[in-house]
Write a protein that holds these residues in place. Structure first.
Motif, PDB file in Angstrom:
ATOM      1  N   ASN A 353       0.804  -1.226   0.000  1.00 11.62           N
ATOM      2  CA  ASN A 353       0.000   0.000   0.000  1.00 11.62           C
ATOM      3  C   ASN A 353       0.838   1.278   0.000  1.00 11.62           C
ATOM      4  OD1 ASN A 353      -2.464  -1.483   0.184  1.00 11.62           O
ATOM      5  ND2 ASN A 353      -2.061  -1.808   2.374  1.00 11.62           N
ATOM      6  N   SER A 354       2.169   1.118  -0.006  1.00 13.83           N
ATOM      7  CA  SER A 354       3.027   2.299   0.042  1.00 13.83           C
ATOM      8  C   SER A 354       2.898   3.109  -1.242  1.00 13.83           C
ATOM      9  CB  SER A 354       4.488   1.873   0.237  1.00 13.83           C
ATOM     10  OG  SER A 354       4.654   1.173   1.451  1.00 13.83           O
ATOM     11  N   PRO A 355       2.827   4.439  -1.132  1.00 16.43           N
ATOM     12  CA  PRO A 355       2.727   5.264  -2.352  1.00 16.43           C
ATOM     13  C   PRO A 355       4.025   5.204  -3.142  1.00 16.43           C
ATOM     14  CG  PRO A 355       3.074   6.644  -0.411  1.00 16.43           C
ATOM     15  CD  PRO A 355       2.855   5.253   0.102  1.00 16.43           C
ATOM     16  N   HIS A 356       3.910   5.276  -4.454  1.00 14.03           N
ATOM     17  CA  HIS A 356       5.100   5.283  -5.302  1.00 14.03           C
ATOM     18  C   HIS A 356       5.747   6.661  -5.260  1.00 14.03           C
ATOM     19  CE1 HIS A 356       4.604   1.292  -6.751  1.00 14.03           C
ATOM     20  NE2 HIS A 356       3.461   1.533  -7.389  1.00 14.03           N
ATOM     21  N   ALA A 357       7.047   6.662  -5.160  1.00 13.31           N
ATOM     22  CA  ALA A 357       7.783   7.924  -5.135  1.00 13.31           C
ATOM     23  C   ALA A 357       7.915   8.491  -6.541  1.00 13.31           C
ATOM     24  CB  ALA A 357       9.160   7.692  -4.531  1.00 13.31           C
ATOM     25  N   THR A 358       8.332   9.733  -6.601  1.00 12.93           N
ATOM     26  CA  THR A 358       8.680  10.371  -7.868  1.00 12.93           C
ATOM     27  C   THR A 358      10.184  10.261  -8.050  1.00 12.93           C
ATOM     28  OG1 THR A 358       6.861  11.943  -7.660  1.00 12.93           O
ATOM     29  CG2 THR A 358       8.653  12.534  -9.161  1.00 12.93           C
ATOM     30  N   TYR A 359      10.625   9.900  -9.268  1.00 13.81           N
ATOM     31  CA  TYR A 359      12.047   9.678  -9.515  1.00 13.81           C
ATOM     32  C   TYR A 359      12.557  10.556 -10.659  1.00 13.81           C
ATOM     33  CZ  TYR A 359      11.465   5.582  -6.540  1.00 13.81           C
ATOM     34  OH  TYR A 359      11.198   4.743  -5.478  1.00 13.81           O
ATOM     35  N   SER A 360      13.862  10.740 -10.675  1.00 12.97           N
ATOM     36  CA  SER A 360      14.506  11.548 -11.713  1.00 12.97           C
ATOM     37  C   SER A 360      14.457  10.855 -13.065  1.00 12.97           C
ATOM     38  CB  SER A 360      15.959  11.831 -11.325  1.00 12.97           C
ATOM     39  OG  SER A 360      16.032  12.381 -10.027  1.00 12.97           O
ATOM     40  N   ALA A 361      14.503   9.550 -13.036  1.00  9.52           N
ATOM     41  CA  ALA A 361      14.389   8.720 -14.243  1.00  9.52           C
ATOM     42  C   ALA A 361      13.971   7.341 -13.775  1.00  9.52           C
ATOM     43  CB  ALA A 361      15.716   8.660 -14.999  1.00  9.52           C
TER      44      ALA A 361
END
Length: 920
Positions: A353-361
């Motif tokens: 259930n953990s939210p997906h992070a935002t990544y540089s690529a």
């Protein structure tokens, strides 16, 4: 004074204790942290906890990380302070030598020896000194251990002194395990509890290690990476590390591993993908549904090879699998409870259930697409599918045989013209050396596997591949297969736990029947401690200049690293190492050719002996348990009788022995005063070397054999040390006289000033245009005597390899003022700065060759403006007065690095800071 600008200080009640921590959820009320990557949250907590009003951490630094922009190029500097430091003995001995030298220096500056003392837990694991001198017999472990202690008694006595003299410093004695494996299995806290100024705090375990593969610990959610010994020493002395806020690459894993594929195949695939993307200087973070099918050991295998894919780290989050591993490896229930409760309280816990992070690529890999692979023959990122190994071997053979002696011109021409001759004709033309070994007549040829080594933390920490190798050996033995007699087989289990579960599974005996006896608990073959080949094999190689191979379950296969007589080196999983020992050659397609034959002559294929995933899983469940870890790590710092019988000096300051060829007071602090210097332009410099791409720290500062005809060999013999007692460069890193002579002395390094011929030589340009070919060391000493500074030119990825501080120290002591390269490996660039050698980068698309430089020029580097300028001008003046001018980038990346450089290096900076304080 303690700062808490965002009021994040909170309490966690657990285990009958109340822990103070700095709450990320509290900070999340001010900033949106929901998409922040796991690794960035660790950095953010580190800043919250070390906020001091701006001396090192200001409110603005915290805000910069909290507002992190995934797409922004790094430009903001922050200070990072690890919770602890872990060292191995090759890099650890010179660290302790430097600390001992700093105790002397601080005394000369009016301070006290006690001012030089680790301020954070620092643990050294002796794992790099054992060599495979004896193999293929039951007493190999004992005899190699005996030889190890005889060779290294002086170093070990010095480390025992350090263990007594320094607080916060512990040594894990020899014959315990590989540093990264011991770190994973025992030393890592994952969450630390520590009394800080009378307050019990809980915070994430973070670590600096003096080995680039420190990143193995990222597999269990611990943020850490390899640094040079210089930077590690500064951290030990309380100096935070300056870094730019990194970009973070997300690597999504889906699916599950197919039948027949191993964690090694997976990590070689990941390495190839990330190298292709380009992640140097970046963090990599793994996520996705595939994590639920990825055991902790597989995660550690992937994390371990971050240096090979070029990232600062490759991290996995804390989740249920991490907790399972902590319990499996014998951690206390109290510690396990703290890890889980803290991770959940901080939003560091990962589940479905953990939210997906935002990544540089981002990259993505379906684990189901992973196929059996090797990597080589000289770089870990050069993955080769199992079925393509033979073709890969032939392609790489072409260049290596082109310079054979004239009697082999036929084969050189035959292969060199594109391989258009029929295969049978090619094979018939292959030179063969007939040898007799183990009472058998054998033929050595190009491609013969002369070393098959189960070695290196990358794989030996993984029960699936280790037990897979054992089960494959069992199946092979049942069918009557044997390793080829010319193969030097070795098993370096990585820790005592591994030996115990191999025994418990009943497969150690089968490995031994194929020659894979335990040879030692250390890095062995992967760092070049492969030991000598049998005389018969060495003579056979030399007789026809054969291009032979090694197959090892390591992480490094750079030129000249594994063994000086072995020109092709392939990384492979432990089961494939055993398979190639059976086959005896890489000139084979193991996907379809027989790996061997039964005594009756029946073909046996790899598929006939390869264990299934279920078989391996069942054996793991039945054999690997917490009791193995508990019993083997109960007295991890105690050591065996050999260790405890060592006599070591006493006292706060070390008593240097001027006759020692192992331990010497280094010259870095000679004449030091409290006066800080400036960063001046360079004039009248000469070129010490022009090098191509992928010059590794192994090329710059070898760890392996010392040749008797080399400057280091001559130095030792002049002092009565016979070649049989040379040991290795790695073992002599505590003596600068040996190491400076070994710098740029690798037998495989190619100086383009000499047309690219192999060996550590250069052209010395003396007075009145006189030139002379000399070893780099001898030339450098002549230039130094004449007061002439030196520069080095190089190509891409300069300094790739282990976090080898001596590659920077030796460069400094040779008199090199600047290295101009197309690009640098992260740790080596940092090490150069730390030793006062200026790293400069060519403008995009430029290099020495394109600029027409041949090394005969005199060099000026101007426009440095005491470190304030981001660019400088290089002027290369030729014999006839013509000048070549070009702009370079000055790679002092942070204001702190510029300050270090003005001091002459990071240790000089720290020493002056400590000396300025009144002794306690």
């Amino acid at each position: 004074m303690s700062f808490d600008s965002f009021a994040t200080r909170a309490q966690l009640a657990l285990n009958g204790k109340s822990y103070t921590y700095f709450s990320l959820p509290e900070l999340g009320k001010r900033f949106d942290l929901s998409k922040l990557p796991y690794s960035m949250k660790i950095l953010l907590e580190n800043l919250l906890r070390h906020e001091d009003g701006g001396m090192t951490v200001a409110k603005e630094h915290i805000e910069a990380v909290a507002r992190w922009d995934a797409k922004q190029e790094p430009e903001t500097e922050i200070a990072f302070m690890p919770a602890r430091v872990v060292l191995q003995d090759f890099t650890g001995v010179p660290c302790v030598v430097d600390l001992a030298a700093m105790r002397d220096a601080v005394t000369r500056l009016g301070g006290s020896p006690k001012q030089i003392n680790p301020l954070i837990p620092s643990e050294l694991v002796i794992d790099h000194s054992v060599q495979v001198d004896v193999f293929g017999r039951a007493d190999a472990l004992d005899l190699n251990g005996k030889i190890e202690f005889e060779r290294n008694m002086e170093r070990y006595a010095f480390l025992r002194w350090g263990q007594k003299a320094f607080g916060n410093f512990k040594v894990v004695p020899p014959n315990t395990g590989i540093v990264h494996q011991v770190n994973l299995e025992n030393l890592a806290r994952v969450v630390v509890e520590r009394d800080v100024d009378g307050v019990l705090q809980a915070f994430p375990d973070t670590v600096f290690g003096t080995d680039s593969h420190t990143t193995m610990i990222n597999g269990i959610g611990v943020l850490g990476w390899g640094v040079g010994g210089i930077e590690a020493e500064a951290a030990m002395l309380g100096q935070p590390s300056s870094m730019l806020i990194p970009q973070v690459v997300g690597f999504k894993l889906t699916g599950r591993m197919p039948e027949g594929a191993t964690a090694t195949d997976l990590v070689l695939t990941v390495t190839q993908m990330l190298r292709a993307l380009g992640v140097v200087g970046k963090f990599v973070e793994f996520y996705g549904d595939g994590l639920q099918h990825l055991p902790l050991a597989d995660r550690a295998t992937i994390a371990n090879m971050a240096p090979e894919y070029g990232a600062t780290c490759g991290i996995f989050p804390i989740d249920a699998e991490a907790i399972t591993y902590l319990r499996l490896s014998g951690r206390s229930e109290e510690q396990i409870a703290l890890v889980e409760a803290y991770a959940k309280a901080q939003g560091l816990w990962h589940d479905a259930n953990s939210p997906h992070a935002t990544y540089s690529a981002m990259l993505e890999l379906d684990l189901g697409d992973v196929k059996p692979s090797l990597a080589g023959p000289k770089r870990p990122q050069d993955r080769v599918l199992l079925e393509a190994v033979r073709d890969n071997f032939h392609q790489n053979l072409e260049g290596l045989i082109a310079n054979r002696k004239p009697r082999h011109e036929t084969i050189g021409r035959l292969v060199g013209e594109g391989g258009d001759q029929p295969q049978a004709e090619h094979l018939a033309a292959k030179p063969k050396s007939k040898i007799r070994i183990h009472d058998m007549d054998c033929d050595l040829t190009d491609g013969s596997v002369v070393i098959a080594a189960i070695t290196s933390c990358t794989n030996t920490s993984n029960p699936a591949v280790m037990l897979g190798a054992g089960l494959l050996a069992r199946n092979a033995v049942k069918l009557g297969l044997k390793a080829k007699p010319w193969v030097k087989t070795s098993l370096g289990p990585g820790s005592l736990v591994v030996t115990d579960y191999l025994k418990k599974a009943g497969v150690l005996h089968d490995l031994e029947k194929l020659g894979f006896y335990v040879v030692g608990y250390g890095c062995t073959t992967c760092i070049g401690n492969s030991g000598p080949l049998p005389d018969e094999v060495s003579k056979g190689i030399a007789e026809n200049e054969l291009v032979v191979a090694s197959v090892l379950s390591g992480n490094r296969n750079f030129e000249g690293r594994v063994h000086p007589e072995v020109k092709m080196n392939y990384l492979a999983s432990p089961p494939l190492v055993v398979a190639y020992a059976l086959a005896g050659t890489v000139d084979i397609d193991l996907s379809q050719d027989p790996v061997g034959h039964t005594p009756e002559g029946k073909d046996v294929f790899l598929r006939d002996i390869w264990p299934t995933n279920k078989e391996i899983g069942d054996v793991i469940s039945a054999t690997v348990g917490p009791e193995l870890f508990a019993q083997n790590y109960a007295d991890v710092f105690k050591g065996d009788s050999r260790w405890n019988q060592i006599v070591s000096p006493e006292g706060e300051s070390f008593r240097w022995d001027a006759a020692s060829t192992y331990i010497k007071n280094p010259p870095y602090f000679d004449g030091i005063t409290m006066q800080v210097g400036t960063i001046d332009d360079v004039h009248g410099a000469r070129v010490m070397g022009i090098f191509g791409d992928s010059i590794t720290t192994d090329h710059i500062s070898p760890a392996g054999n010392i040749k008797k005809e080399s400057p280091a060999g001559r130095f030792l013999m002049e002092r009565g040390v016979q070649p049989v007692d040379f040991n290795s460069y790695g073992s002599r890193r505590g003596n600068d006289d040996v190491m400076v002579r070994g710098t740029f002395a690798n037998i495989r390094i190619r100086n383009l000033m000499l047309g690219g011929e192999e060996g550590g030589n250069t052209i010395y340009h003396g007075a009145h245009g006189a030139t002379e070919k000399l070893s780099i060391y001898d030339a450098a000493m002549r230039y130094k005597a004449d007061g002439v500074p030196l520069v080095v030119f190089a190509g891409k990825e300069y300094g790739t390899g282990s976090s080898r501080d001596w590659a920077a120290k030796g460069t400094n002591l040779l008199g090199v003022k600047a290295v101009v390269a197309e690009s640098f490996e992260r740790i080596h660039r940092s090490n150069l700065v730390g030793m006062g050698v200026l790293p400069l980068a060519f403008s995009d698309g430029q290099n020495a060759q394109k600029l027409g430089l041949d090394g005969s020029e005199t060099i000026a580097i101007t426009g440095l403006q005491d470190g304030a300028s981001k660019t400088a001008t290089v002027t290369a003046r030729k014999h006839d007065g013509r000048e070549v001018r070009f702009e370079v980038k000055v790679l002092l990346l942070t204001p702190k690095e510029t300050e270090y450089f003005r001091h002459g290096g990071i240790l000089h900076y720290v020493l002056r800071q400590l000396a300025a304080r009144k002794p306690a």
